[in-house]
Motif scaffolding. Structure first.
Motif, PDB file in Angstrom:
ATOM      1  N   UNK A  69      -2.809   6.536 -20.103  1.00 42.22           N
ATOM      2  CA  UNK A  69      -2.302   6.452 -21.624  1.00 42.22           C
ATOM      3  C   UNK A  69      -1.616   7.676 -22.159  1.00 42.22           C
ATOM      4  N   UNK A  70      -2.323   8.941 -22.056  1.00 41.85           N
ATOM      5  CA  UNK A  70      -1.825  10.143 -22.435  1.00 41.85           C
ATOM      6  C   UNK A  70      -0.102  10.280 -21.849  1.00 41.85           C
ATOM      7  N   UNK A  71       0.179  10.034 -20.567  1.00 36.54           N
ATOM      8  CA  UNK A  71       1.445   9.994 -19.975  1.00 36.54           C
ATOM      9  C   UNK A  71       2.469   9.223 -20.487  1.00 36.54           C
ATOM     10  N   UNK A  72       1.700   7.838 -20.679  1.00 36.69           N
ATOM     11  CA  UNK A  72       2.462   6.741 -21.139  1.00 36.69           C
ATOM     12  C   UNK A  72       3.008   7.184 -22.748  1.00 36.69           C
ATOM     13  N   UNK A  73       2.269   7.588 -23.386  1.00 36.56           N
ATOM     14  CA  UNK A  73       2.474   8.134 -24.925  1.00 36.56           C
ATOM     15  C   UNK A  73       3.603   9.162 -24.982  1.00 36.56           C
TER      16      UNK A  73
ATOM     17  N   UNK B 111       5.501   7.421 -11.561  1.00 34.03           N
ATOM     18  CA  UNK B 111       6.377   8.533 -11.712  1.00 34.03           C
ATOM     19  C   UNK B 111       5.305   9.749 -11.710  1.00 34.03           C
ATOM     20  N   UNK B 112       4.326   9.703 -12.604  1.00 33.55           N
ATOM     21  CA  UNK B 112       3.461  11.126 -12.745  1.00 33.55           C
ATOM     22  C   UNK B 112       2.372  10.902 -11.944  1.00 33.55           C
ATOM     23  N   UNK B 113       2.019  10.028 -11.235  1.00 37.07           N
ATOM     24  CA  UNK B 113       0.863   9.772 -10.366  1.00 37.07           C
ATOM     25  C   UNK B 113       0.464  10.661  -9.270  1.00 37.07           C
ATOM     26  N   UNK B 114       1.638  11.170  -8.713  1.00 38.08           N
ATOM     27  CA  UNK B 114       1.475  12.063  -7.469  1.00 38.08           C
ATOM     28  C   UNK B 114       0.947  13.289  -8.070  1.00 38.08           C
ATOM     29  N   UNK B 115       1.044  13.644  -9.231  1.00 38.40           N
ATOM     30  CA  UNK B 115       0.476  14.786  -9.728  1.00 38.40           C
ATOM     31  C   UNK B 115      -1.218  14.602  -9.943  1.00 38.40           C
ATOM     32  N   UNK B 116      -1.546  13.554 -10.184  1.00 40.79           N
ATOM     33  CA  UNK B 116      -2.859  13.151 -10.522  1.00 40.79           C
ATOM     34  C   UNK B 116      -3.482  13.355  -9.136  1.00 40.79           C
ATOM     35  N   UNK B 117      -2.916  12.658  -7.959  1.00 40.59           N
ATOM     36  CA  UNK B 117      -3.388  12.586  -6.487  1.00 40.59           C
ATOM     37  C   UNK B 117      -3.578  13.977  -6.144  1.00 40.59           C
TER      38      UNK B 117
ATOM     39  N   UNK C  80       9.417   8.764  -7.714  1.00 36.46           N
ATOM     40  CA  UNK C  80       8.439   9.586  -7.791  1.00 36.46           C
ATOM     41  C   UNK C  80       8.628  10.579  -6.739  1.00 36.46           C
ATOM     42  N   UNK C  81       8.019  11.734  -6.803  1.00 37.58           N
ATOM     43  CA  UNK C  81       8.282  12.857  -5.655  1.00 37.58           C
ATOM     44  C   UNK C  81       8.188  12.637  -4.267  1.00 37.58           C
TER      45      UNK C  81
END
Length: 271
Positions: free
Chosen positions: A260-264, A175-181, A122-123
């Motif tokens: 779940x949206x990111x996983x899909x 992987x996408x988590x930093x975007x959420x944070x 992740x970033x």
């Protein structure tokens, strides 16, 4: 000294990992060739001391690297891999950091005897605080596994999974988590402004509060739930706020739907 590693793609993530590898001393710059068609990005890699190439066709014919790291967008994977088939079915291990692209895609193009390692970074790897999760096929040697794990440790924490199917969940969480944070920081800043705080103060309070809380969660060794309870006095201000955040349609439900949206989407990218 011979080339140990070829890095294909030197965008944001590729360059961040490359800089970390070299700065940590995990590998020397002269042991790396970076393949990057973009001249600006290629020059950035050259400035780190690496040998650079504009495309796979300019690589030496006798080249036999230990590792080839594929750091390009998932949509470009098949087109890019087609230029590296001469390294397939041999001792060279391929490491992919492309979201959603499974081992089967690599084996289809490179050959089913090719050692493949999937990695989801992740970033925050750019500042040595990343989370890297790895899946390796049975054809990857222990030496290659150890080499890759050591390289990745320069960018942060490294975890291993044994089931490739879990990589989509990994992508959705870390992987996408930093975007959420980052968006949570934005949202808390906006809420602070709405409560009457000046813009700069609102941004400072939101950012430092999240940073300090994250560091405390890491360094205290206590579960986040325990820390939450410690800061929440009976019928106090934190409890009032958490009544909203932990309500029926609160943060846990929202984040579950988000992941779940990111996983899909990760599954879709790999199909």
């Amino acid at each position: 000294m011979s080339t140990r590693l070829v890095l294909v793609g030197c965008g944001h993530m590729g360059h961040a990992m490359l800089a970390g590898w070299i700065a940590s001393g995990k590998i020397a710059a002269h042991e790396i060739i970076v393949v990057e068609p973009n001249e600006v990005l290629r020059n950035r890699a050259a400035a780190l001391g690496c040998t650079v190439a504009p495309d796979a066709g300019t690589l030496p014919q006798d080249l036999a690297p230990d590792i080839i790291v594929i750091a390009v967008k998932p949509q470009a994977i098949e087109e890019v891999l087609a230029h590296y088939t001469r390294f397939g079915n041999g001792k060279t291990a391929f490491v992919s950091i492309a979201a959603g692209t499974g081992v089967a895609t690599f084996e289809k193009i490179l050959g089913d005897k090719t050692p493949i390692i999937r990695c989801m970074p992740n970033i925050p790897a750019a500042i040595g605080k990343g989370m890297m999760v790895v899946f390796a096929t049975d054809r990857v040697t222990e030496t290659a596994r150890a080499f890759v794990a050591d390289l990745l440790s320069a960018s942060g924490e490294v975890a291993t999974i044994d089931d490739e199917k879990l990589m989509d969940a990994v992508t959705a969480v870390s992987g996408s988590g930093p975007g959420y944070v980052f968006h949570f920081i934005e949202a808390l800043t906006a809420a602070a402004r709405a409560a009457g705080l000046p813009d700069k103060t609102a941004a400072r309070l939101a950012l430092q509060t999240i940073y300090g809380s994250a560091v405390m969660a890491v360094e205290s060794g206590e579960e986040p739930g325990v820390l939450r309870q410690k800061v929440t006095s009976y019928k106090g201000t934190t409890a009032a706020g958490l009544d909203v955040l932990m309500g029926e349609n609160g943060l846990t439900r929202l984040l579950t739907e988000t992941v779940e949206a990111a996983r899909k989407r990760s599954i879709e990218l790999g199909s």
